[in-house]
Enzyme design. Sequence first.
Site, PDB file in Angstrom:
ATOM      1  CB  THR A   1      -0.935   0.017   1.225  1.00 39.84           C
ATOM      2  OG1 THR A   1      -1.785  -1.121   1.148  1.00 39.84           O
ATOM      3  CG2 THR A   1      -1.803   1.262   1.255  1.00 39.84           C
TER       4      THR A   1
ATOM      5  CG  PHE B   1       0.141   4.964   3.448  1.00 40.10           C
ATOM      6  CD1 PHE B   1       0.765   3.730   3.297  1.00 40.10           C
ATOM      7  CD2 PHE B   1      -1.017   5.036   4.198  1.00 40.10           C
ATOM      8  CE1 PHE B   1       0.232   2.591   3.879  1.00 40.10           C
ATOM      9  CE2 PHE B   1      -1.561   3.905   4.789  1.00 40.10           C
ATOM     10  CZ  PHE B   1      -0.934   2.674   4.623  1.00 40.10           C
TER      11      PHE B   1
END
Length: 634
Positions: free
Chosen positions: A531, A533
């Site tokens: 992921t 960010f």
Amino acid sequence: MILILKKQITEAQKHAIREFLTDTGYTVKEIVGEEETIFGAVGQSSVDIRQVQLLEGVASVVPISKPFKLASRELKKEDTIVSVGKVKVGGNRIAIIAGPCAVESRNQIMEVARSVHDAGAVILRGGAFKPRTSPYSFQGLGEEGLKYLREAGDAYGMPITSEIVSPSDVEMMGEYVDMFQIGARNMQNFELLKAVGRMKMPVLLKRGLSATIEEWLMAAEYLMASGTDQVILCERGIRTYERATRNTLDISAVPVIQKLTHLPIIGDPSHATGLRDMVGPMSLGLVASGASGLMVEVHTDPDKAFSDGPQSLYPSQFEKLMRDLDALSGVLGKSMERPVKVERPKVKDVERQKTSSPVVAFQGERGAYSEMAIRRAFEEDTEVLPCPSFGELFDAVREGRAHYGMVPIENTLGGTISENLDQLERNGEIEVVGEQQIRIVHNLIGLEGTKLETITHIYSHPQGLAQCTRFLTETMGHAQAVPFFDTAGAVAYVKKENDPTKAAIAGEVAAHVYGMAILAEGIESHARNYTRFYVIARPENAEAFKDLRPINRASLLFTVGDRPGALFEALLILAKHQLNMKRLESRPIPGKPWEYSFFVETELGDDGAFEAALAELKETCLSLRVLGKYGSNR
Ligand code: PEP
Ligand code: MN
């Protein structure tokens, strides 16, 4: 022995226990853990353990089975994180110590310091007292060398370390260095260990040439028994019958040490191999094995080095190694420790100004993957502000309740988190100041001692469940998967229920935060699950977030007219200026059906290229906003 104290113990009882133990010949160390407070008592005492058991406030007493006590994992379960100046060694960071074998001159150490600093090293090394095999070899510049090393460290904001060889130099050296280094040849110089330990400063303890792991930990015990609790172990190769390398790097010492002690371990691939071409591969091996860092010899002119030239890296080799380590750290779910270049941002709130450390907001409960990303991008102990929704996260940053926000933008399996692109569009005064990528490693988390067979219900965010289908069907076919609003929240729920038939899927931070056990780790179906960010901030806090990586990327948001080729023309401008576009996405404009804004990430290209493109884009686009410029390593 370890005394586990009762939760409701009073200060007076604590005092009485401490007094009893010291009177009977023990040294007592209090260790406040997440779950319990314990007293570690070590020393030459022959008190009957049952007597201690009877003291008021003592829950239980456990003898430490290992000969090393203070260094033992039995005494302290949590990893020790050693602070060397502002640099933290241990935990989920990889800290790189680099510099020449020896300080040779002011110019030399300045040059090497600049080079290793620019490549990302966080601590500067350099020998001033060299314990050489031959009395005729260069012995080091002594105190003069320490002065140059200090000056170079200060010039580049790096704490410094240097080897100490004599107990009589302890006070003098303590004035210069941030961390003492005990060399392999002195690992069992017990007088030296005692003198250095008394300084209560960080110590890098190298493994002796022919020391067993237990002897090495006993040397650490000497340091700790003398007063310091800041010890970093360094595996630097041992003497075996093999002559192809200078020493034999005992890489398996890394996981062995991690089982036996809470102290961090790093590796020294330079002295282990003696050959610069082997330093790169062994560095990666050490870090992949779990080492918390490396100590690497680097010289700007290794062919003229006074000592250890053949094992010293050229600056270009060191830069490449740092890039490789940066890439590897992501795979391991760790991050590179970064030089702290600026003071932490100022806050309006007076209370917080005192600590001058930032508050970082995230969406979810404590222990969420976003919190893990915060621990990677900021200090391990950064204050976090959990927010129930992304909207509230953006509000917290906009209203100044948090200096930064950690916002997931996309996942390699799940795709874009569109809501956050919309939030960025809506919050005009918020900038993107950084980027953090983490590898998502899912774990099955439950009560300590839970058997997989007894679990009937597994709770997690639908994404978490979806990403672990293989494990859920092949290993846990007997249990039911239950969607929950959030991964960390699922762990909190299982804890509250206190039921061994229930388990949750979440990240390891969640297990840690809620004091739960990891029953199975790495259960995600795809290992390449990441992921990404954005770190967001208001403009006044933007500058203080200095990334180690040079600013090389920008995120843009623009709209174009409703005519043929309008988007094409905008993209052509990027192409014309040789800007490599990394991502393009369209988002519907709220309230304007079938109209779209475009979200672009682009590299910044050569000097001035981005600004030139921006000027032209302004002409072509109906609206244009630079969401931020930041450093990326993708
Ligand atoms: C050094 O790091 O400079 C050194 C001499 O290493 P070791 O003690 O591991 O030989
Ligand atoms: Mn050396």
